[in-house]
Write a protein that holds these residues in place. Structure first.
Motif, mmCIF file in Angstrom:
data_model
loop_
_atom_site.group_PDB
_atom_site.id
_atom_site.type_symbol
_atom_site.label_atom_id
_atom_site.label_comp_id
_atom_site.label_asym_id
_atom_site.label_seq_id
_atom_site.Cartn_x
_atom_site.Cartn_y
_atom_site.Cartn_z
ATOM 1 N N LEU A 193 -21.390 -11.813 2.795
ATOM 2 C CA LEU A 193 -20.420 -12.542 3.600
ATOM 3 C C LEU A 193 -21.105 -13.048 4.861
ATOM 4 C CD1 LEU A 193 -17.630 -13.420 4.747
ATOM 5 C CD2 LEU A 193 -17.335 -11.041 5.516
ATOM 6 N N VAL A 194 -21.064 -14.350 5.064
ATOM 7 C CA VAL A 194 -21.532 -14.958 6.311
ATOM 8 C C VAL A 194 -20.292 -15.469 7.027
ATOM 9 C CG1 VAL A 194 -22.970 -16.754 7.346
ATOM 10 C CG2 VAL A 194 -23.709 -15.630 5.217
ATOM 11 N N TYR A 195 -20.118 -15.095 8.294
ATOM 12 C CA TYR A 195 -18.878 -15.471 8.979
ATOM 13 C C TYR A 195 -19.139 -15.591 10.475
ATOM 14 C CZ TYR A 195 -17.764 -11.004 11.219
ATOM 15 O OH TYR A 195 -17.761 -9.920 12.045
ATOM 16 N N GLY A 196 -18.100 -15.908 11.229
ATOM 17 C CA GLY A 196 -18.253 -16.229 12.633
ATOM 18 C C GLY A 196 -18.473 -15.086 13.600
ATOM 19 N N GLY A 197 -18.596 -13.859 13.095
ATOM 20 C CA GLY A 197 -19.017 -12.734 13.925
ATOM 21 C C GLY A 197 -17.938 -12.000 14.682
ATOM 22 N N GLY A 198 -16.706 -12.525 14.693
ATOM 23 C CA GLY A 198 -15.646 -11.889 15.454
ATOM 24 C C GLY A 198 -15.010 -10.709 14.746
ATOM 25 N N GLY A 199 -14.349 -9.864 15.535
ATOM 26 C CA GLY A 199 -13.662 -8.716 14.963
ATOM 27 C C GLY A 199 -12.158 -8.864 14.988
ATOM 28 N N VAL A 200 -11.668 -10.077 15.215
ATOM 29 C CA VAL A 200 -10.232 -10.318 15.347
ATOM 30 C C VAL A 200 -9.746 -11.252 14.245
ATOM 31 C CG1 VAL A 200 -10.154 -9.925 17.828
ATOM 32 C CG2 VAL A 200 -10.725 -12.203 16.972
ATOM 33 N N GLY A 201 -8.441 -11.245 14.031
ATOM 34 C CA GLY A 201 -7.820 -12.161 13.089
ATOM 35 C C GLY A 201 -8.323 -12.014 11.672
ATOM 36 N N ALA A 249 -10.636 -9.060 9.694
ATOM 37 C CA ALA A 249 -10.102 -8.410 8.494
ATOM 38 C C ALA A 249 -11.058 -8.566 7.316
ATOM 39 C CB ALA A 249 -8.733 -8.998 8.149
ATOM 40 N N CYS A 250 -11.598 -9.757 7.153
ATOM 41 C CA CYS A 250 -12.507 -10.024 6.042
ATOM 42 C C CYS A 250 -13.806 -9.240 6.205
ATOM 43 C CB CYS A 250 -12.789 -11.527 5.970
ATOM 44 S SG CYS A 250 -13.701 -12.058 4.504
ATOM 45 N N ALA A 251 -14.376 -9.272 7.398
ATOM 46 C CA ALA A 251 -15.651 -8.601 7.646
ATOM 47 C C ALA A 251 -15.537 -7.089 7.518
ATOM 48 C CB ALA A 251 -16.176 -8.977 9.028
ATOM 49 N N GLY A 310 -20.370 -3.951 1.174
ATOM 50 C CA GLY A 310 -20.986 -5.259 1.074
ATOM 51 C C GLY A 310 -21.890 -5.576 2.254
ATOM 52 N N LYS A 311 -22.717 -6.587 2.076
ATOM 53 C CA LYS A 311 -23.592 -7.056 3.148
ATOM 54 C C LYS A 311 -22.859 -8.129 3.939
ATOM 55 C CE LYS A 311 -28.197 -8.920 4.110
ATOM 56 N NZ LYS A 311 -29.488 -9.390 3.517
ATOM 57 N N VAL A 312 -22.911 -8.031 5.256
ATOM 58 C CA VAL A 312 -22.187 -8.960 6.129
ATOM 59 C C VAL A 312 -23.127 -9.454 7.217
ATOM 60 C CG1 VAL A 312 -20.221 -9.256 7.686
ATOM 61 C CG2 VAL A 312 -20.024 -7.722 5.703
ATOM 62 N N LEU A 313 -23.103 -10.758 7.456
ATOM 63 C CA LEU A 313 -23.850 -11.345 8.560
ATOM 64 C C LEU A 313 -22.890 -12.118 9.444
ATOM 65 C CD1 LEU A 313 -26.422 -12.198 10.082
ATOM 66 C CD2 LEU A 313 -26.587 -14.143 8.505
ATOM 67 N N GLY A 314 -22.773 -11.717 10.701
ATOM 68 C CA GLY A 314 -21.955 -12.433 11.666
ATOM 69 C C GLY A 314 -22.832 -13.312 12.548
ATOM 70 N N VAL A 315 -22.330 -14.484 12.882
ATOM 71 C CA VAL A 315 -23.042 -15.400 13.779
ATOM 72 C C VAL A 315 -22.063 -15.829 14.863
ATOM 73 C CG1 VAL A 315 -24.421 -17.494 13.967
ATOM 74 C CG2 VAL A 315 -24.388 -16.233 11.792
ATOM 75 N N ILE A 316 -22.364 -15.494 16.108
ATOM 76 C CA ILE A 316 -21.404 -15.743 17.177
ATOM 77 C C ILE A 316 -22.123 -16.224 18.431
ATOM 78 C CG2 ILE A 316 -21.460 -13.334 18.003
ATOM 79 C CD1 ILE A 316 -18.409 -13.570 18.467
ATOM 80 N N PRO A 317 -21.587 -17.241 19.115
ATOM 81 C CA PRO A 317 -22.192 -17.665 20.376
ATOM 82 C C PRO A 317 -21.929 -16.642 21.475
ATOM 83 C CG PRO A 317 -20.239 -18.963 19.897
ATOM 84 C CD PRO A 317 -20.472 -18.105 18.707
ATOM 85 N N ASP A 318 -22.862 -16.563 22.418
ATOM 86 C CA ASP A 318 -22.762 -15.500 23.423
ATOM 87 C C ASP A 318 -21.472 -15.551 24.227
ATOM 88 O OD1 ASP A 318 -23.419 -17.813 24.827
ATOM 89 O OD2 ASP A 318 -25.360 -17.064 25.538
ATOM 90 N N ALA A 332 -16.826 -9.264 19.113
ATOM 91 C CA ALA A 332 -17.861 -9.247 18.075
ATOM 92 C C ALA A 332 -17.854 -7.917 17.315
ATOM 93 C CB ALA A 332 -19.225 -9.500 18.691
ATOM 94 N N TYR A 333 -17.902 -8.025 15.991
ATOM 95 C CA TYR A 333 -17.841 -6.843 15.122
ATOM 96 C C TYR A 333 -19.256 -6.311 14.937
ATOM 97 C CZ TYR A 333 -16.692 -4.021 10.978
ATOM 98 O OH TYR A 333 -16.531 -3.002 10.076
ATOM 99 N N ASP A 334 -19.649 -5.354 15.780
ATOM 100 C CA ASP A 334 -21.038 -4.913 15.811
ATOM 101 C C ASP A 334 -21.360 -3.811 14.809
ATOM 102 O OD1 ASP A 334 -19.733 -2.821 17.037
ATOM 103 O OD2 ASP A 334 -20.622 -3.127 19.015
ATOM 104 N N GLU A 335 -20.441 -3.533 13.891
ATOM 105 C CA GLU A 335 -20.744 -2.584 12.825
ATOM 106 C C GLU A 335 -21.624 -3.223 11.744
ATOM 107 O OE1 GLU A 335 -19.858 0.702 12.647
ATOM 108 O OE2 GLU A 335 -19.190 0.387 14.714
ATOM 109 N N VAL A 336 -21.770 -4.547 11.797
ATOM 110 C CA VAL A 336 -22.582 -5.271 10.814
ATOM 111 C C VAL A 336 -23.660 -6.063 11.545
ATOM 112 C CG1 VAL A 336 -20.631 -5.448 9.230
ATOM 113 C CG2 VAL A 336 -21.070 -7.308 10.849
#
Length: 202
Positions: free
Chosen positions: A45-53, A57-59, A67-75, A83-87
């Motif tokens: 899963l590649v997604y926007g890095g957030g832990g909300v909404g 839920a998806c991450a 599963g493997k998850v990669l978040g990408v989020i602007p500072d 930011a969901y820092d468990e992944v």
């Protein structure tokens, strides 16, 4: 960038979706179900890095299902979108860099309900498809006809001769979340790469 691959080589899916916890609870449940399905299918899963909404839920569901998850989020969104820092999470400098990195790390795109940010992301991906810059699958989840107004608008641009008719075949939609991963696999190009090297997004 190679854009043609077999369904067996589909390894990563970018999920565009909303970041609001106030979303329809059914949408949040479906986002979690998609995360689980991606993990079960061994798809990153590649997604926007957030832990909300829907993003969160998806991450979380993908991570908790192994599963493997990669978040990408602007500072500047790290605090706002929690930011969901468990992944694994990449913190980048801008929205442009975020979208480019998500594109580069993904073999296909799943579009869940979302707001103007989600709309902006998917329209750019569809525009690149229209320009022949990539051939990656784009599949919408359209529960409760959420995306139908967008599809009608896109068809309107076709009817007004502003968009070529074959554009409407560059994406598909499913109503049930369990149909999303199979639809992504079915949409993967099976022939040789037809995107000229000079036109690929790199």
């Amino acid at each position: 960038m190679q854009t043609s691959l077999s369904s067996h080589n589909l390894q990563s899916v970018c999920v565009f979706c909303g970041s609001s916890d106030a979303a329809d609870p059914d949408f949040l449940v479906d986002a979690a179900r998609l995360g689980e399905a991606l993990a079960q299918a061994k798809l990153t899963l590649v997604y926007g890095g957030g832990g909300v909404g829907l993003m969160g839920a998806c991450a979380r569901a993908a991570h908790e299902a192994g599963g493997k998850v990669l978040g990408v989020i602007p500072d500047f969104l790290v605090a706002r979108e929690r930011a969901y820092d468990e992944v694994e999470t990449m913190v980048v400098a801008s929205m442009h860099e975020r979208k480019r990195m998500m594109f580069e790390r993904s073999d296909a795109f799943a579009v869940l309900p979302g707001g103007v940010g989600t709309l902006e992301e998917v329209v750019e991906i569809l525009s690149w498809r229209r320009l022949g810059l990539h051939a990656k699958p784009v599949v919408f989840h359209n529960p409760k006809a959420f995306w139908s107004p967008l599809f009608e608008l896109l068809q309107h641009t076709v009817d007004q001769s502003l968009t070529p008719p074959d554009f409407m075949r560059t994406f598909s939609a499913v109503e049930r979340i369990e149909d999303l991963v199979p639809a992504l696999r079915a949409a993967v190009p099976t022939g040789p790469d037809t995107v000229p090297a000079a036109m690929r997004v790199t």
